[in-house]
Design a protein around this motif. Structure first.
Motif, PDB file in Angstrom:
ATOM      1  N   ARG A  48       0.846  -1.194   0.000  1.00 25.02           N
ATOM      2  CA  ARG A  48       0.000   0.000   0.000  1.00 25.02           C
ATOM      3  C   ARG A  48       0.882   1.244   0.000  1.00 25.02           C
ATOM      4  N   GLY A  49       0.640   2.139  -0.962  1.00 27.88           N
ATOM      5  CA  GLY A  49       1.421   3.362  -1.058  1.00 27.88           C
ATOM      6  C   GLY A  49       0.838   4.475  -0.209  1.00 27.88           C
ATOM      7  N   LYS A  50       1.503   5.622  -0.224  1.00 30.15           N
ATOM      8  CA  LYS A  50       0.981   6.796   0.465  1.00 30.15           C
ATOM      9  C   LYS A  50      -0.430   7.098  -0.044  1.00 30.15           C
ATOM     10  N   PRO A  51      -1.357   7.469   0.820  1.00 28.31           N
ATOM     11  CA  PRO A  51      -1.187   7.970   2.192  1.00 28.31           C
ATOM     12  C   PRO A  51      -1.118   6.915   3.293  1.00 28.31           C
ATOM     13  N   HIS A  52      -1.079   5.636   2.944  1.00 30.36           N
ATOM     14  CA  HIS A  52      -0.915   4.611   3.967  1.00 30.36           C
ATOM     15  C   HIS A  52       0.469   4.744   4.589  1.00 30.36           C
ATOM     16  N   PRO A  53       0.612   4.455   5.871  1.00 31.35           N
ATOM     17  CA  PRO A  53       1.927   4.609   6.521  1.00 31.35           C
ATOM     18  C   PRO A  53       2.944   3.541   6.169  1.00 31.35           C
ATOM     19  N   ALA A  99       0.302   9.210  10.081  1.00 33.27           N
ATOM     20  CA  ALA A  99      -0.155   7.871  10.425  1.00 33.27           C
ATOM     21  C   ALA A  99       0.983   6.985  10.917  1.00 33.27           C
ATOM     22  N   ALA A 100       2.197   7.281  10.455  1.00 27.99           N
ATOM     23  CA  ALA A 100       3.373   6.511  10.878  1.00 27.99           C
ATOM     24  C   ALA A 100       4.003   7.062  12.156  1.00 27.99           C
TER      25      ALA A 100
END
Length: 226
Positions: free
Chosen positions: A140-145, A177-178
């Motif tokens: 999963r790419g940004k915006p996922h952490p 998120a990270a």
């Protein structure tokens, strides 16, 4: 004290728009279409080839001929990644400072490895970069952490002591998120109707040269007055 710094690529670490514009201009000429204002393409860089082609050719994914246009764009761009691309003013001195301080730095981008890796090599930053995370390297790419956390792990850095710098909402969302401190790069490729204040980044900068004083203050608290 800081333990690492992460950058978005296009519009944050590197000023890539002129190479994109050269490809768009050549395609418009070959397809006998009128050229468009550079500002129109600049505002779409963060949305990649789909955004730039949609703006330049007044089309969108799913419409006849769009997929062929996109393949043509990607092929042309791959052959001329760094003709005009350069680090933003102030970035090289910032990287020198980070390295002198023993702070690893990396890049988290939504630009595919096919383009990101050779671009960083051609610009002369690949060997200096401790991590380069592209969307095809994660689930999963940004915006996922996920890509931000992967980069922190490759840096060997505590996310809560890292900073992520980007010129798009998805960069700030991924960093938040990270668990990272986030900086909005207002010098990047923001659409004219975008309100970066709504991103709620930890900090924002008007130029890349503004980054080093702020990061120095975070890394050395006694200089926080700078």
């Amino acid at each position: 004290m800081l333990s690492g710094v992460l950058f978005d690529l296009d519009g944050t670490l590197l000023d890539t728009v002129d190479d994109f514009m050269a490809v768009i201009d050549a395609m418009l000429d070959d397809h006998q279409r009128p050229r468009v204002a550079p500002a129109l393409i600049r505002a779409q860089v963060s949305d990649g080839s789909i955004g730039m082609l949609s703006a330049a050719f007044a089309t969108r994914p799913g419409e006849p001929g769009f997929d062929a246009l996109r393949e043509e764009f990607l092929s042309r761009y791959e052959q001329a990644l760094s003709v005009h691309t350069r680090p933003f003013p102030g970035i090289l001195s910032l990287l020198d400072w980070l390295e002198a301080e023993g702070l690893p730095w990396g890049v988290v981008t939504n630009k595919l490895s096919r383009f990101s890796i050779p671009l960083m090599e051609q610009i002369g930053l690949a060997e200096r970069c401790a991590s380069l995370v592209c969307p095809d390297q994660v689930s999963r790419g940004k915006p996922h952490p996920e890509p931000v956390l992967k980069a922190c792990a490759e840096l060997g850095a505590d996310p809560q002591r890292c900073v992520f710098i980007g010129d798009h909402l998805r960069d700030i969302q991924a960093g938040q998120a990270a668990g990272l401190t986030t900086i909005a790069a207002l010098y990047g490729y923001l659409p004219p109707d975008e309100d970066p204040a709504s991103w709620q980044a930890t900090h924002s900068v008007q130029t890349a040269s503004d980054l080093q004083p702020w990061l120095r203050g975070r890394h050395n608290p006694e200089t926080m007055h700078v």
